[in-house]
Scaffold this active site. Structure first.
Site, mmCIF file in Angstrom:
data_model
loop_
_atom_site.group_PDB
_atom_site.id
_atom_site.type_symbol
_atom_site.label_atom_id
_atom_site.label_comp_id
_atom_site.label_asym_id
_atom_site.label_seq_id
_atom_site.Cartn_x
_atom_site.Cartn_y
_atom_site.Cartn_z
ATOM 1 N N HIS A 80 -15.773 -23.055 -27.315
ATOM 2 C CA HIS A 80 -15.534 -24.111 -26.328
ATOM 3 C C HIS A 80 -16.115 -25.445 -26.778
ATOM 4 O O HIS A 80 -15.677 -26.496 -26.308
ATOM 5 C CB HIS A 80 -16.042 -23.699 -24.935
ATOM 6 N N ASP B 97 -17.117 -16.290 -28.171
ATOM 7 C CA ASP B 97 -17.118 -17.750 -28.034
ATOM 8 C C ASP B 97 -17.745 -18.408 -29.263
ATOM 9 O O ASP B 97 -18.902 -18.844 -29.242
ATOM 10 C CB ASP B 97 -17.879 -18.128 -26.758
ATOM 11 N N SER C 239 -25.066 -24.877 -25.407
ATOM 12 C CA SER C 239 -23.875 -24.195 -25.911
ATOM 13 C C SER C 239 -23.846 -24.297 -27.428
ATOM 14 O O SER C 239 -23.938 -25.390 -27.991
ATOM 15 C CB SER C 239 -22.614 -24.831 -25.324
#
Length: 723
Positions: free
Chosen positions: A83, A219, A645
């Site tokens: 992402h 991810d 992240s």
């Protein structure tokens, strides 16, 4: 005795809470190092941050200013979340080459794809500059005068502090203005896409599973840093070569187990751990409900069109993910704050602090802080609500309004700086908008506009609405704008912005889309922003004094960490499951079996690639499986937030065991209140990353770059040798 007990709980947390906090890496020696050793770490603080020798900090760059990444090979191979690289993957995708749908893998350096504007920034040095920044600040100054002087001092520090020509000095505030740190940074600007799994792996579960545990998402994405021939930052060039890092992370194949030590290194964005109870009540009861309602409406419309049209799905994939991310986070945040009784606990802490202020005779210095918080937060509530509606409607969720607002700013540039500045800004805007309209659908945006403009007119306090919005008919206004405004396609906008400044402004004033934005922006900047900023400045001053009181009145061993501010931080903890509700317990590791249990053929969120199905059926996991199963995700007690992240999850020995990508829904309130019972970060097991790269994609060229290790097995061998 009761008051003392509360203060002790507040300022000197129990042993389990050693797993919370976001710590400055240059200041780990002492308490933090002892805590990490207690939790199982085998490294030293010098292994994590070292000014003179290579250390972990040298392998953890800030990815494109918003995420974290890690260098995993001596050729500058960079790992981050899917992402985090989503916009770049999308920008290289088309219906003919849909890398979102099918994935992308460069089998050689020549196949790697450039990404103009993407950066990777390394932190070179950290230095405390509080004395220099606070020079000349007196208590007699107003808050506004203090800020002016502080900004002047910061500019002097940035300009005068030593650095190399290709580096940059940055000063950031900590502890709400009680400490200032200088960061020397070097930023690499040639970052190329190397690999990405299909979204059915990298975004498996999509928005349904976002912020949820158990999770089964691969991810991750891979990039490479390129440098000039001197290994220094350079703009993209075919002559650039792969970057040679000071340090890269070896990768452990030993996996994780409950209670294993975990260290997460990265750039957490923003937290507000020391907000007073009155502020948390406002978040729960006023701010979050407004944000959620607006995004509820926008997301429902976008989702409807994305499911029906593959082209719109590609156009809106990144935008939808960005909007949905915080929409769901705010929902979980409200749930967690309520469930953990954060307001009640903060009120107890405030009561204990008040008693300590009185006991120490500090009433004149600190006695009015909490009553003033109550006063200012009561005053700011209606302004804060109006501000959220404005930001969510104009700047975040309606594309026509956001583009028209850029034109509104263009007019301000002309009014304040003249024709030359107007020309420069206009030319940049026209160039930038071409890419923006590539992913624009008038049909989708029109429906979003109608829904959100109606919510705006209803939700904004009436005294802050433009006159044109009173008794406004949302459907009629929408029809007028989307039939007549130039902002509905690129060619029309480009034509609208042609001509000299006065001609362009005259055309803008006649455009119905621009007229809506002008009315909304004028009302906001005249009726809302000035008072909001005045009250926010007063609140910031109180927060500084409140933090000063906490630091001054706390025991020496109190664990008071600075709020996140997008600077490099360390958070440590353990692999651990949790219990979100009565009679429910979640294990800390998920496996590929869970993907197959969720699998829905052809589904937007839960489809599975055929190759992955075949690998699962054959149990063909190579060296990456464990006991006949393929681990995917695991959770820990690391205190993370947005910006973490892509952060590396590092084991006790300094090896990569995973990468952070999310938090559990019940623990998203950790931006305001960290609860060790509920707060868990979610990480991709590095073995699943390697399995996808190797067995699924066949990109053995990338596997060959890596340093794969077995620290647990080596430890056992060492013990046996000693025996």
């Amino acid at each position: 005795m009761k008051i003392f007990r509360l203060l002790f709980i507040f300022l000197s947390l129990p042993l389990f809470a050693q797993q919370g906090g976001m710590w400055i890496p240059s200041l780990l020696e002492g308490m933090n190092e002892a805590e990490m050793t207690n939790l199982g770490m085998k490294m030293t603080a010098q292994d994590i941050y070292n000014l003179n020798n290579a250390s972990l900090k040298d392998a953890v760059p800030h990815f494109n200013g918003g995420c974290t990444s890690e260098v995993i090979s001596k050729q500058g191979l960079l790992l981050t979340n899917h992402h985090c690289g989503y916009s770049q993957i999308q920008s290289h995708s088309s219906l003919e080459h849909d890398y979102l749908e099918n994935g992308f893998w460069a089998m050689s350096l020549k196949e790697e794809l450039p990404n103009p504007g993407v950066t990777a920034s390394f932190m070179v040095r950290i230095e405390d500059v509080t004395t220099q920044v606070m020079n000349g600040i007196t208590e007699a100054m107003t808050e506004a005068d203090k800020q002016i002087k502080i900004e002047e001092n910061i500019a002097n520090v940035v300009q005068s502090s030593p650095k190399e020509a290709w580096q940059e000095n940055r000063v950031r505030t900590f502890y709400e203005g009680n400490q200032y740190m200088l960061f020397v940074v070097e930023t690499y600007k040639d970052i190329r896409l190397v690999g990405a799994p299909p979204s059915s792996i990298g975004k498996f579960g999509s928005d349904t599973d976002n912020w949820i545990w158990p999770r089964h998402t691969g991810d991750f994405s891979l990039f490479r840093i390129y440098a000039d021939k001197n290994n220094r930052p350079a703009e993209y060039s075919e002559d650039n070569v792969p970057y040679t890092p000071k340090h890269f992370l070896p990768i452990s194949l030993d996996g994780v187990a409950e209670d294993d030590f975990t260290l997460v290194f990265g750039y957490p964005g923003t937290t507000d751990e020391y907000l007073p109870s009155v502020a948390i009540e406002q978040v729960i009861n006023t701010i979050n409900p407004a944000r959620i309602a607006i995004r509820d409406a926008a997301l429902a419309i976008q989702d409807k069109y994305m499911r029906a049209d593959p082209q719109i799905k590609i156009q809106y994939a990144s935008k939808f993910a960005r909007i949905a991310n915080y929409w769901k986070k705010w929902k979980g945040e409200t749930l967690g704050l309520t469930k953990s009784n954060a307001v009640g606990i903060k009120k107890q802490q405030e009561s204990a602090l008040t008693s300590q202020i009185n006991k120490k005779g500090k009433q004149q210095e600190y006695g009015q802080i909490l009553p003033q918080f109550e006063k200012y937060y009561t005053e700011i509530e209606s302004y804060a609500l109006a501000r959220e509606y404005y930001l969510e409607t104009v700047l975040r969720n309606v594309e026509l309004l956001r583009t028209a607002y850029q034109a509104y700013q263009l007019k301000q540039v002309y009014d304040n700086r003249g024709a030359q500045s107007f020309e420069d800004r206009r030319n940049n805007m026209v160039e930038r908008l071409e890419g923006q309209y590539k992913d624009y659908s008038k049909q989708v945006d029109e429906e979003v506009f109608e829904a959100l403009i109606a919510l705006y007119a209803k939700g904004v306090p009436q005294q802050f609405l433009p006159d044109s919005f009173k008794n406004m008919n949302a459907q009629q206004l929408t029809d007028k704008v989307y039939k007549n405004s130039a902002f509905v396609d690129y060619a029309s906008v480009k034509n609208l912005l042609e001509g000299d400044a006065e001609t362009v402004i005259a055309k803008l004033n006649s455009d119905p889309g621009f007229q809506v934005v002008k009315d909304m922006a004028d009302a906001y900047f005249e009726k809302v922003a000035p008072k909001y900023e005045e009250l926010e400045l007063n609140i910031s001053g109180l927060e500084r004094d409140y933090m000063k009181a906490l630091l001054e009145l706390s025991p020496k061993d109190a664990r008071i960490f600075p709020n996140a501010n997008s600077t490099l931080r360390v958070t440590y903890g353990k692999v651990a499951g949790y219990s979100p509700a009565d009679a429910i317990y979640y294990e800390p590791v998920t496996h590929l079996e869970g993907v197959m249990q969720k699998y829905v053929p052809g589904d937007y969120e839960f489809d599975v690639p055929q190759k992955l199905l075949e690998l699962y059926k054959a149990k063909d996991y190579g060296q990456y499986g464990e006991n006949g199963k393929m681990p995917i995700n695991f959770i820990g007690t690391n205190h993370t937030t947005g910006g973490n992240s892509g952060s590396p999850a590092i084991d006790a020995y300094g090896n990569l065991i995973g990468l952070n990508f999310d938090r559990v829904w019940e623990g998203t309130m950790s931006d305001y209140y960290y609860d060790p019972a509920l707060s868990r970060n979610i990480m991709v097991d590095i073995r699943y990353v390697l399995f996808i790269v190797d067995k699924y994609a066949g990109a053995k060229n990338l596997i060959d770059e890596l340093m794969l290790v077995h620290p647990k097995k080596e430890k056992r061998k060492s013990k046996n040798r000693k025996k």
